[in-house]
Design a protein around this motif. Structure first.
Motif, PDB file in Angstrom:
ATOM      1  N   LEU B   6       0.840  -1.206   0.000  1.00  0.00           N
ATOM      2  CA  LEU B   6       0.000   0.000   0.000  1.00  0.00           C
ATOM      3  C   LEU B   6       0.872   1.251   0.000  1.00  0.00           C
ATOM      4  O   LEU B   6       1.909   1.294   0.660  1.00  0.00           O
ATOM      5  N   THR B   7       0.434   2.232  -0.738  1.00  0.00           N
ATOM      6  CA  THR B   7       1.015   3.570  -0.660  1.00  0.00           C
ATOM      7  C   THR B   7      -0.146   4.547  -0.828  1.00  0.00           C
ATOM      8  O   THR B   7      -1.178   4.179  -1.407  1.00  0.00           O
ATOM      9  N   PRO B   8       0.017   5.757  -0.362  1.00  0.00           N
ATOM     10  CA  PRO B   8      -1.049   6.736  -0.550  1.00  0.00           C
ATOM     11  C   PRO B   8      -1.458   6.824  -2.019  1.00  0.00           C
ATOM     12  O   PRO B   8      -2.652   6.825  -2.352  1.00  0.00           O
ATOM     13  N   ASP B   9      -0.470   6.849  -2.892  1.00  0.00           N
ATOM     14  CA  ASP B   9      -0.757   6.971  -4.310  1.00  0.00           C
ATOM     15  C   ASP B   9      -1.584   5.820  -4.868  1.00  0.00           C
ATOM     16  O   ASP B   9      -2.558   6.035  -5.596  1.00  0.00           O
ATOM     17  N   ARG B  10      -1.189   4.612  -4.539  1.00  0.00           N
ATOM     18  CA  ARG B  10      -1.952   3.462  -5.039  1.00  0.00           C
ATOM     19  C   ARG B  10      -3.365   3.486  -4.485  1.00  0.00           C
ATOM     20  O   ARG B  10      -4.328   3.126  -5.166  1.00  0.00           O
ATOM     21  N   LEU B  11      -3.491   3.878  -3.227  1.00  0.00           N
ATOM     22  CA  LEU B  11      -4.819   3.934  -2.621  1.00  0.00           C
ATOM     23  C   LEU B  11      -5.702   4.969  -3.317  1.00  0.00           C
ATOM     24  O   LEU B  11      -6.873   4.708  -3.595  1.00  0.00           O
ATOM     25  N   VAL B  12      -5.121   6.115  -3.594  1.00  0.00           N
ATOM     26  CA  VAL B  12      -5.907   7.172  -4.234  1.00  0.00           C
ATOM     27  C   VAL B  12      -6.316   6.750  -5.641  1.00  0.00           C
ATOM     28  O   VAL B  12      -7.468   6.934  -6.050  1.00  0.00           O
ATOM     29  N   ARG B  13      -5.382   6.155  -6.370  1.00  0.00           N
ATOM     30  CA  ARG B  13      -5.710   5.690  -7.717  1.00  0.00           C
ATOM     31  C   ARG B  13      -6.816   4.631  -7.671  1.00  0.00           C
ATOM     32  O   ARG B  13      -7.768   4.668  -8.451  1.00  0.00           O
ATOM     33  N   ALA B  14      -6.685   3.687  -6.754  1.00  0.00           N
ATOM     34  CA  ALA B  14      -7.716   2.653  -6.621  1.00  0.00           C
ATOM     35  C   ALA B  14      -9.031   3.279  -6.174  1.00  0.00           C
ATOM     36  O   ALA B  14     -10.114   2.851  -6.607  1.00  0.00           O
ATOM     37  N   GLY B  15      -8.944   4.297  -5.331  1.00  0.00           N
ATOM     38  CA  GLY B  15     -10.153   5.000  -4.906  1.00  0.00           C
ATOM     39  C   GLY B  15     -10.850   5.661  -6.085  1.00  0.00           C
ATOM     40  O   GLY B  15     -12.080   5.658  -6.177  1.00  0.00           O
ATOM     41  N   ALA B  16     -10.060   6.202  -6.996  1.00  0.00           N
ATOM     42  CA  ALA B  16     -10.635   6.837  -8.187  1.00  0.00           C
ATOM     43  C   ALA B  16     -11.338   5.793  -9.058  1.00  0.00           C
ATOM     44  O   ALA B  16     -12.439   6.024  -9.558  1.00  0.00           O
ATOM     45  N   GLU B  17     -10.715   4.635  -9.215  1.00  0.00           N
ATOM     46  CA  GLU B  17     -11.360   3.561 -10.000  1.00  0.00           C
ATOM     47  C   GLU B  17     -12.662   3.132  -9.315  1.00  0.00           C
ATOM     48  O   GLU B  17     -13.690   2.947  -9.962  1.00  0.00           O
ATOM     49  N   LEU B  18     -12.573   2.991  -8.027  1.00  0.00           N
ATOM     50  CA  LEU B  18     -13.756   2.610  -7.258  1.00  0.00           C
ATOM     51  C   LEU B  18     -14.877   3.632  -7.460  1.00  0.00           C
ATOM     52  O   LEU B  18     -16.051   3.270  -7.654  1.00  0.00           O
ATOM     53  N   ALA B  19     -14.507   4.894  -7.436  1.00  0.00           N
ATOM     54  CA  ALA B  19     -15.498   5.959  -7.642  1.00  0.00           C
ATOM     55  C   ALA B  19     -16.181   5.801  -8.993  1.00  0.00           C
ATOM     56  O   ALA B  19     -17.407   5.916  -9.100  1.00  0.00           O
ATOM     57  N   ASP B  20     -15.408   5.502 -10.013  1.00  0.00           N
ATOM     58  CA  ASP B  20     -16.004   5.344 -11.335  1.00  0.00           C
ATOM     59  C   ASP B  20     -16.923   4.125 -11.394  1.00  0.00           C
ATOM     60  O   ASP B  20     -17.883   4.099 -12.157  1.00  0.00           O
ATOM     61  N   GLU B  21     -16.602   3.120 -10.595  1.00  0.00           N
ATOM     62  CA  GLU B  21     -17.413   1.901 -10.637  1.00  0.00           C
ATOM     63  C   GLU B  21     -18.689   2.007  -9.806  1.00  0.00           C
ATOM     64  O   GLU B  21     -19.746   1.553 -10.231  1.00  0.00           O
ATOM     65  N   ARG B  56      -8.068  13.737  -1.877  1.00  0.00           N
ATOM     66  CA  ARG B  56      -6.987  13.358  -2.787  1.00  0.00           C
ATOM     67  C   ARG B  56      -7.517  12.833  -4.111  1.00  0.00           C
ATOM     68  O   ARG B  56      -6.906  13.037  -5.157  1.00  0.00           O
ATOM     69  N   ILE B  57      -8.641  12.137  -4.066  1.00  0.00           N
ATOM     70  CA  ILE B  57      -9.242  11.686  -5.317  1.00  0.00           C
ATOM     71  C   ILE B  57      -9.685  12.908  -6.132  1.00  0.00           C
ATOM     72  O   ILE B  57      -9.488  12.964  -7.344  1.00  0.00           O
ATOM     73  N   ALA B  58     -10.242  13.884  -5.442  1.00  0.00           N
ATOM     74  CA  ALA B  58     -10.661  15.113  -6.119  1.00  0.00           C
ATOM     75  C   ALA B  58      -9.459  15.797  -6.783  1.00  0.00           C
ATOM     76  O   ALA B  58      -9.535  16.222  -7.941  1.00  0.00           O
ATOM     77  N   LEU B  59      -8.358  15.875  -6.064  1.00  0.00           N
ATOM     78  CA  LEU B  59      -7.173  16.535  -6.625  1.00  0.00           C
ATOM     79  C   LEU B  59      -6.638  15.766  -7.827  1.00  0.00           C
ATOM     80  O   LEU B  59      -6.241  16.357  -8.833  1.00  0.00           O
ATOM     81  N   LEU B  60      -6.659  14.443  -7.728  1.00  0.00           N
ATOM     82  CA  LEU B  60      -6.242  13.620  -8.864  1.00  0.00           C
ATOM     83  C   LEU B  60      -7.108  13.906 -10.085  1.00  0.00           C
ATOM     84  O   LEU B  60      -6.604  14.106 -11.201  1.00  0.00           O
TER      85      LEU B  60
END
Lengths: 189, 189
Positions: B6-21, B56-60
């Motif tokens: 886990l890293t903050p970055d991977r979590l945020v990226r996965a969070g973004a994918e989750l958001a889209d799903e 962080r997802i918003a910033l991404l």
DNA sequence: GAACGTACCTAATAGCTTTAGGCAAATTCC
DNA sequence: GGAATTTGCCTAAAGCTATTAGGTACGTTC
């Protein structure tokens, strides 16, 4: 023990007030129960569930907005009507931020059909009758107006225009001027 | 036990994918932990809290949008630039509905200052350089364009234009035509 | 190979949602 | 007016999310 006199209607109204105070996202069945000094489970005789509560608040807000808009349009036409209508949305969002958010809450098809959404669209068309548009341009213009009003109000209440000059009020006036000009000179393909 | 990496970055990226799903509102620390097959508490070494994750997802999302917009604007001007820019927003919202919602998530002032929000505004001004506006009209126009793009895309993805004729694509094209015409003939007070 | 830092874990508290089943107040009926 | 019934609010309980505190073992460094 004295009964609290809960009804779906009172709960929804109180939910709307709660939304304005703490934000629509913070409206929970629990918070509503606290407000009536009643146990949470008691609300489930009056509301199907949490989603049902939010849907009903949304429907209330849409009705209130449509009522205000209808009042504002009475006796007006042309740019006067356009401005009055637009101000209804903006003022409502400022006075009732939680309710305004609720009004933008996604509704399932049945709720949407039972909502005041149709009245809003009809009123927008009524305004456009003061300009010289015919189908399908009128529909395009309905969609444009809806987009501008919703977009502006939503960006403004998110604070988007707060920390830069000029004043948001000035932009709002000029945007309405621009829309009026655009509708009078709507480009044909 | 094998570590999950886990890293903050991977979590945020996965969070973004989750958001889209499943939708941005359904993005929870718990759901994210499930996705990494890890206990919930483990995420709290990498994320401050749930709000931090969403910010962080918003910033991404804002960065991704700004990157796409910058690409789209390269080598374009006038209506061509306007259209390309507008389509970036609309296409992004269609491809990444959860991320798009995230991009509209209210940010606290520090996050907002560190966000790509400024780039978006600058790019909008760059487009307007193709039209003949000077301050404060340029700022009014920046606000109008932001309102229309956000408003249209948000109403469209909420299904607002889905069950009526004409096609949303047609309205979108005509709205962009209209905005172009308006900017070329911007009314002076 | 020992020592250390850290990545992930267990455990626990607290809040929100929802359902099931119970008691008492209000209403209806005789 | 009192009995029967309806119904409004309650207790209890289970499941989910958020968050914190403190522990264990893995990977790294010397």
């Amino acid at each position: 023990m004295v009964r609290a006199g809960l009804t779906p209607d009172r709960l929804v109204r109180a939910g709307a007030e709660l939304a304005d105070e703490v934000g629509f996202d913070q409206v929970t069945v629990s918070a509503l129960a606290r407000r009536f000094d009643v146990k949470v489970a008691s609300l489930y005789s009056h509301l199907r569930n949490s989603r049902d509560l939010k849907t009903r608040i949304a429907l209330l807000a849409l009705e209130e907005l449509a009522d205000r808009a209808a009042d504002a349009l009475a006796g007006r036409a042309g740019k006067d009507a356009l401005t009055a209508f637009a101000n209804v949305y903006r003022d409502y969002a400022r006075e009732h931020p939680g309710r305004y958010t609720a009004a933008r809450h996604p509704l399932d098809p049945e709720a949407a059909a039972a909502s005041a959404g149709g009245r809003h669209a009809q009123m927008t068309r009524a305004i456009l009758r003061g300009y010289d548009l015919s189908e399908p341009d009128e529909t395009h213009a309905v969609r444009l107006l809806g987009s501008v009003f919703h977009g502006y109000v939503s960006l403004e209440s998110a604070g988007g225009f707060r920390h830069s000059a000029p004043d948001s009020q000035e932009s709002w006036d000029r945007v309405l001027d621009a829309l009026d000009a655009l509708l009078r000179a709507w480009p044909r393909p």
